[in-house]
Scaffold this motif. Structure first.
Motif, PDB file in Angstrom:
ATOM      1  N   GLY A  11       0.545  -1.133  -0.236  1.00 10.20           N
ATOM      2  CA  GLY A  11       0.125   0.313   0.270  1.00 10.20           C
ATOM      3  C   GLY A  11       0.978   1.083   0.430  1.00 10.20           C
ATOM      4  N   ALA A  22      -5.725   5.234   7.987  1.00  7.57           N
ATOM      5  CA  ALA A  22      -4.888   4.571   8.158  1.00  7.57           C
ATOM      6  C   ALA A  22      -5.043   4.177   9.897  1.00  7.57           C
ATOM      7  CB  ALA A  22      -3.972   3.209   7.617  1.00  7.57           C
ATOM      8  N   TYR A  32      -8.994  -5.503  10.384  1.00  9.02           N
ATOM      9  CA  TYR A  32      -8.884  -6.129   9.102  1.00  9.02           C
ATOM     10  C   TYR A  32      -7.788  -6.841   9.171  1.00  9.02           C
ATOM     11  CZ  TYR A  32      -5.179  -2.065   8.690  1.00  9.02           C
ATOM     12  OH  TYR A  32      -4.314  -1.078   8.848  1.00  9.02           O
ATOM     13  N   ILE A  36      -1.971  -6.210   4.202  1.00  8.76           N
ATOM     14  CA  ILE A  36      -1.311  -5.259   3.344  1.00  8.76           C
ATOM     15  C   ILE A  36      -0.207  -4.899   4.672  1.00  8.76           C
ATOM     16  CG2 ILE A  36      -2.587  -3.256   5.175  1.00  8.76           C
ATOM     17  CD1 ILE A  36      -2.427  -1.820   2.155  1.00  8.76           C
ATOM     18  N   SER A 117     -10.954   0.737   6.916  1.00  5.36           N
ATOM     19  CA  SER A 117     -10.764  -0.981   7.249  1.00  5.36           C
ATOM     20  C   SER A 117     -11.338  -2.087   6.304  1.00  5.36           C
ATOM     21  CB  SER A 117     -10.841  -0.845   8.765  1.00  5.36           C
ATOM     22  OG  SER A 117     -12.001  -1.626   9.188  1.00  5.36           O
ATOM     23  N   THR A 119     -12.952  -1.073   2.935  1.00  4.60           N
ATOM     24  CA  THR A 119     -11.746  -1.314   2.144  1.00  4.60           C
ATOM     25  C   THR A 119     -11.000  -2.121   1.924  1.00  4.60           C
ATOM     26  OG1 THR A 119     -12.122   1.148   1.757  1.00  4.60           O
ATOM     27  CG2 THR A 119     -10.421  -0.432   0.074  1.00  4.60           C
ATOM     28  N   MET A 120     -10.028  -2.190   3.286  1.00  9.65           N
ATOM     29  CA  MET A 120      -8.693  -3.618   2.944  1.00  9.65           C
ATOM     30  C   MET A 120      -9.371  -4.859   3.443  1.00  9.65           C
ATOM     31  SD  MET A 120      -6.100  -2.329   2.812  1.00  9.65           S
ATOM     32  CE  MET A 120      -6.425  -0.632   2.429  1.00  9.65           C
ATOM     33  N   THR A 124      -8.576  -7.175   0.217  1.00 11.96           N
ATOM     34  CA  THR A 124      -7.708  -8.850   0.467  1.00 11.96           C
ATOM     35  C   THR A 124      -8.986  -9.603  -0.244  1.00 11.96           C
ATOM     36  OG1 THR A 124      -7.404  -7.309   2.556  1.00 11.96           O
ATOM     37  CG2 THR A 124      -6.761  -9.961   2.235  1.00 11.96           C
TER      38      THR A 124
ATOM     39  N   GLN B  99      -0.941   0.730  12.755  1.00  6.99           N
ATOM     40  CA  GLN B  99      -1.615  -0.033  11.419  1.00  6.99           C
ATOM     41  C   GLN B  99      -0.633  -1.350  11.399  1.00  6.99           C
ATOM     42  OE1 GLN B  99       0.408   2.169   8.315  1.00  6.99           O
ATOM     43  NE2 GLN B  99      -1.328   4.292   8.812  1.00  6.99           N
TER      44      GLN B  99
END
Lengths: 143, 649, 258
Positions: A11, A22, A32, A36, A117, A119-120, A124, B99
């Protein structure tokens, strides 16, 4: 038994919106998939075609680019150029026989942790059902 | 090359989801890694000291901290390594909290991801180059946009610290929303009595340049040196000659025929007017949209205002002025608008004349308002009054899911004032949840209930009319039963939305907005008055719904940040900007076409492009588009990014 | 050569309108670019071949920025000159266009979309011209088939840079194709497909469809397929065609929404 396919996603996130989004997903503990690997850049328009292809060629199954919504770009209009560059590159990839779904561009604001989250998770899933990138297979053949 | 790597537990925040010893083990053997340590809190003093000591003892020239987001602590650790003599731009952070540990649930996967991210940071750190920041002189003045209570407070604080301050207000007078209020909750102070002295202080302050009836047109530049263009709209009145006597307004042929914006359309004014008697500056203004002479070219035989004005202050030929100013910092205090309840059709606002908004009722209460402070609604004194809360707030259907924070309390205040003025009135408040969170608020709410005002939980479904009587239909969610109340006054507890001016100001300054469309602060907890744009700060309801004390507090906070900046002679400019290799540049001008800041300039002699370091913001867009790869984006060079790519796949 | 072209070119030289005419010359059977400066040389000027003359013009102008020259150019040459001018590599003010159309055989060979310049001095424009090959066979392939196709084709690449060297729009002195960060040095064939993707993308919004790259390729990689499809994409996405007007900006770099 073959090992379960876990897509590798690179990403590229702009510092001001998507990267912050994020972070927001993090502070809000929105879970999520862990596929990534995020690389921070100041603006999504910093990402050139070469980097994206390099990621695919190195074995990425997908590349995600995250920027600011139109009108919100920290640098006025960088995201317009990102959109154009990615749209052209998607077509080019598909001419080369690489599914263009593997390259995804989304606008995520600093406030949209939930969107990031979701979208991830969705991305995936998409890539998992597409299977490994053909370039990754070529690379493995070469080894 | 000696890289020191430090893995933070962040208490249990990271350590619970990431197997830190495993990360340390995986990183320790990496190329260039001289040391890899773990610690409970890297950002704490002992954590930072550990890094400083290692730099001094081991001669580290690159440092990686794997912890929270660089948006949080990168500045902290850059300062730490700089203390120990290392170049701060050789520091790199791996984000393994926001993250990684906070968003993943499988410890093995999270650990692997953390390892990848740290490896990627080490690879990047190994290729980072020391950068030197340049010094920029600071313009010792500030601009405050918006002359409501937040803007007034910010301007006074900055000016009191000795700095020239420009206060720009689009209306003819400063005062903003607070000037429209009668009394303030929960203390029931008269709003004008506490506000107008501050307004006068602004006008008299030697360091404040007050620009009313003016709008910001254009802003460029950056922290320390903003260049601002301001449009001063014509008042058609000479400010040096007008004494504010008001004879002109008395004489105006349109007196009492134009809706007063200040009175929310309930009161009337003429074409020449002051919004309210305590206006600052006390200067009359001709409304060009309505003035007979300005609009139609003719006002009877001659304009009466001009005839009666002894000092001769009327200037029909006045033109708009454009003023250029240079400032070092900007405070955005553009405030809020009342939510327009027209879209909530079920409440009949605009259809039934006895349905009004909270702000409209404020004007009814005001002694200088259209009814002289008497509670007369459309000619009669209401006896059955219903307040409906959360109109335009906490309402996902219309796209405003947020709480407006002030409505519960202003409803309580207005209910109290009505009860005081009409003791035999039946007053009911239909509320969603009661939010009385501020100092003295809960106590005030209790007091109001004791005064006989009925609070019924559950919001109104509909307002309808039958035989000239209004009825409000609602459900009492505590009793679980529907009910109806007759009403001769329905007050909508309308919420707050950003001022429409936020659009243009936001675009000029490249400010981000949060989902509620209010301006986004740099950090929700720790940097509530900063924006992501250096040198630009937020005050008051521009950043989100706020009551008066919170607005004033934030304004003072913003002012202190401005002063912190303005006291400096020079600030350091980020060296993370584009640089060009002139030998490789072919002068194709691709970068010139795309740069919004005009940073790339064409050198006609050398036939190549050069970069203006002062205006480059470091987005790197040009570096990505340069066909020959002649533009290098410092700190985000191709090889630095590729090194990361190679480590994470 | 047609007499009207001869007269036209001769007049340009004789009147001193231009210092020279850039065109192709037949020298003992070999055709090469040549700058004709005297009327009596014009007999050797030939039109039967094709060559990326725009690059030569750019070189000549860089040598002497004030020199005024004419160029005998086909549609693709003209488009290339306009694209170069957009990128500050050519000064159109110092150029006199001597336009010639391509015949059907030539236009077919290049699958040219526009086998003529805006104005022509001699011959006739092919009317209602539509190229016969629209790359339908390729377009009908599945994603997987495309990949197999290109893998097979690009395996032949021996990284001679012929495609780049022949391209009139490749004017950079430093080339990203030689940057080891993207294309590993000392590896043949180059890793699939980065070399060719970089080249194709760099030409997006630039390629004028002259076909010189494919002509130059010693191993016969159908490079124009990729370029043609991208030209179609750019037109489809942005409504943009290269080589039409110097005022048109490459949409990939502008901020306009589309």
């Amino acid at each position: 038994m073959t090992e379960e396919f876990k897509p590798k996603i690179v990403g590229f996130l702009c510092n001001w919106c998507c990267y912050a989004g994020a972070d927001m997903a993090g502070t809000s503990r929105m879970k999520y998939p862990s596929n990534i690997r995020i690389i921070r850049v100041m603006c999504s328009s910093r990402i050139n075609t070469e980097m994206i292809i390099k990621a695919f060629q190195t074995g990425a199954d997908a590349v995600f680019i995250g920027g600011c919504h139109f009108g919100d770009c920290h640098y006025v209009d960088g995201n317009y150029r990102t959109k154009k560059r990615i749209d052209v590159l998607k077509r080019l990839l598909s001419h080369m026989g690489i599914e263009q779904e593997r390259l995804r561009l989304e606008w995520v604001s600093a406030a949209e942790g939930e969107k990031f989250s979701k979208t991830m998770a969705e991305f995936t899933d998409t890539i998992t059902s597409l299977g490994p990138s053909p370039l990754r297979e070529i690379k493995e053949e070469a080894i | 090359m000696k890289v020191g790597v430090y893995i933070c537990h962040c208490g249990v925040n990271i350590a619970n989801m990431v197997d830190i010893p495993k990360v340390v083990e995986a990183i320790s053997g990496q190329t260039n890694v001289a040391v890899c340590k773990e610690y409970q809190y890297m950002c704490s003093d002992p954590g930072q000291n550990m890094i400083r000591k290692d730099i001094e003892d081991m001669g580290l020239d690159r440092v990686v901290v794997a912890a929270c987001s660089p948006r949080m602590h990168e500045p902290t650790f850059r300062a730490t390594v700089a203390d120990a003599g290392m170049n701060p731009y050789c520091f790199e952070m791996a984000n393994i909290r926001e993250q990684c540990s906070w968003v993943h649930e499988d410890k093995e996967e999270a650990t692997q991801k953390a390892i990848d991210l740290v490896k990627s940071s080490v690879a990047r750190a190994s290729l980072l180059e020391p950068l030197q920041s340049t010094e920029i002189p600071v313009t010792h003045s500030a601009l405050v946009i918006g002359g409501g209570i937040a803007g007034i407070q910010a301007a006074l604080d900055i000016a009191n610290s000795g700095f020239k301050t420009y206060l720009v207000e689009k209306e003819p007078s400063i005062g903003g929303r607070m000037a429209q209020f009668d009394k303030t909750f929960p203390t029931l102070d008269c709003a004008a009595c506490i506000l107008t002295p501050k307004m006068v202080d602004v006008a008299r302050h030697p360091n404040i340049d007050l620009l009313t009836y003016s709008e910001v047109e254009h802003i460029d530049g950056s922290i320390g040196n903003f260049h601002v263009q301001i449009k001063k709209k014509p008042r058609y009145v000479d400010p040096d000659l007008c004494t504010g006597c008001g004879l002109c307004a008395e004489a105006c042929r349109l007196k009492g025929r134009i809706s007063s914006e200040f009175d929310m359309g309930i009161g009337k004014r003429g074409a020449i007017y002051v919004p309210f008697p305590q206006a600052v500056p006390l200067l009359y203004t001709i409304d060009p949209e309505n003035c007979l002479l300005l609009k139609h070219g003719k006002c009877g035989k001659s304009p009466k205002c001009e005839d009666i004005c002894d000092p001769g202050a009327i200037r029909f030929d006045q033109e708009e002025e454009h003023i250029d100013i240079d400032v070092g910092a900007i405070v955005v205090a553009t405030g809020y608008n009342e939510f327009s309840p027209v879209v909530k059709e079920e409440y009949g606002y605009g259809k039934f004349k006895n349905v009004m908004t909270g702000l409209e009722l404020e004007r009814i209460f005001s002694p200088s308002g259209p009814t002289g402070g008497n509670p007369i609604i459309n000619g009669t004194e209401p006896k059955n009054i219903v307040f409906i809360s959360c109109v335009g707030s906490r309402d996902k259907r219309i796209g405003n899911p947020y709480c407006s924070r002030v409505c519960c309390m202003y409803i309580a205040k207005q209910a109290h004032l009505l009860k005081e003025k009409i003791p035999d009135a039946n007053i009911t408040v239909m509320y969603t949840d009661m939010r009385a969170f501020g100092k003295g608020y809960e106590e005030f709410y209790e007091r109001v209930q004791k005064e006989g005002i009925r609070y019924r939980r559950g919001n109104a479904a509909e307002v309808y009319e039958e035989d000239d009587l209004l009825f409000v239909r609602a459900e009492d969610t505590l009793l679980g039963e529907p009910y109806e109340l007759p009403a001769d006054l329905v007050v909508l507890g309308t919420g707050l939305v950003p001022s429409p001016d936020a659009d243009s100001i936001g675009q000029m300054l490249h400010l981000s907005r949060s989902a509620d469309k209010f301006f986004l602060e740099a950090h929700p907890k720790l940097r509530p008055v900063d924006t992501v744009i250096d040198g630009v700060f937020l005050a008051g309801a521009a950043q989100g719904p706020k009551d008066i004390p919170d607005s004033v507090a934030q304004a003072s906070g913003a002012a202190s940040h401005v002063v912190n900046l303005l006291v400096k002679e020079k600030i350091h400019a980020e060296p993370i900007i584009a640089e060009i290799n002139e030998d490789a540049c072919v002068g194709c001008k691709t970068c010139i076409v795309l740069c919004p800041y005009e940073a790339p300039l064409y050198d006609d002699e050398k036939k190549v492009v050069t970069i203006n370091r002062a205006v480059c913001k470091g987005c790197g867009s040009c570096a990505a588009a340069c066909p020959s790869g002649s533009i290098k984006m410092n700190h985000f060079k191709n090889e630095q990014i590729v090194a990361q790519i190679l480590e994470v796949i | 050569m047609e007499p009207e072209l001869r007269d036209y070119v001769g007049e340009l030289l004789d009147s001193g309108t231009v210092a020279g005419v850039l065109a192709l010359k037949d020298e003992l059977g070999a055709v090469k670019p040549y700058l004709f400066t005297k009327n009596n040389e014009i007999g050797d000027l030939v039109l039967t071949s094709k060559y990326p003359l725009a690059s030569v013009m750019s070189m000549l102008q860089k040598e002497d920025p004030s020199i005024k020259l004419a160029i005998v150019c086909r549609g693709c040459d003209e488009r290339a000159l306009i694209e170069l001018a957009k990128r500050n590599q050519i000064n159109l003010d110092n150029i006199v266009f001597v336009g010639i159309p391509c015949d059907e055989e030539m236009a077919d060979k290049c699958n040219c979309l526009q086998p003529y310049p805006k104005e022509i001095v001699t011959g006739e424009k092919l009317s209602n011209w539509v190229p016969k090959n629209n790359y339908e066979d390729f377009k009908n392939m599945s994603t997987e088939e495309k990949l197999i196709f290109w893998k097979g084709q690009l395996e032949k690449c021996n990284k001679c840079y012929g495609c780049r060297n022949a391209c009139p729009l490749c004017f950079c002195s430093d080339c990203e194709l030689e940057n080891a960060l993207w294309v590993k040095h000392g590896r043949l064939p180059p890793e699939f497909p980065i070399y060719h993707v970089i080249r194709a993308f760099h030409l997006a919004g630039k390629c004028v469809g002259c076909g010189e790259c494919e002509n130059a390729c010693p191993v016969g990689i159908p490079l124009m397929t990729l370029n043609h499809l991208l030209r179609e994409d750019i037109k489809d996405l942005f409504g943009y065609m290269t080589g039409q007007d110097i005022e048109d900006e490459n949409p990939i770099n502008t901020k306009e929404e589309y």
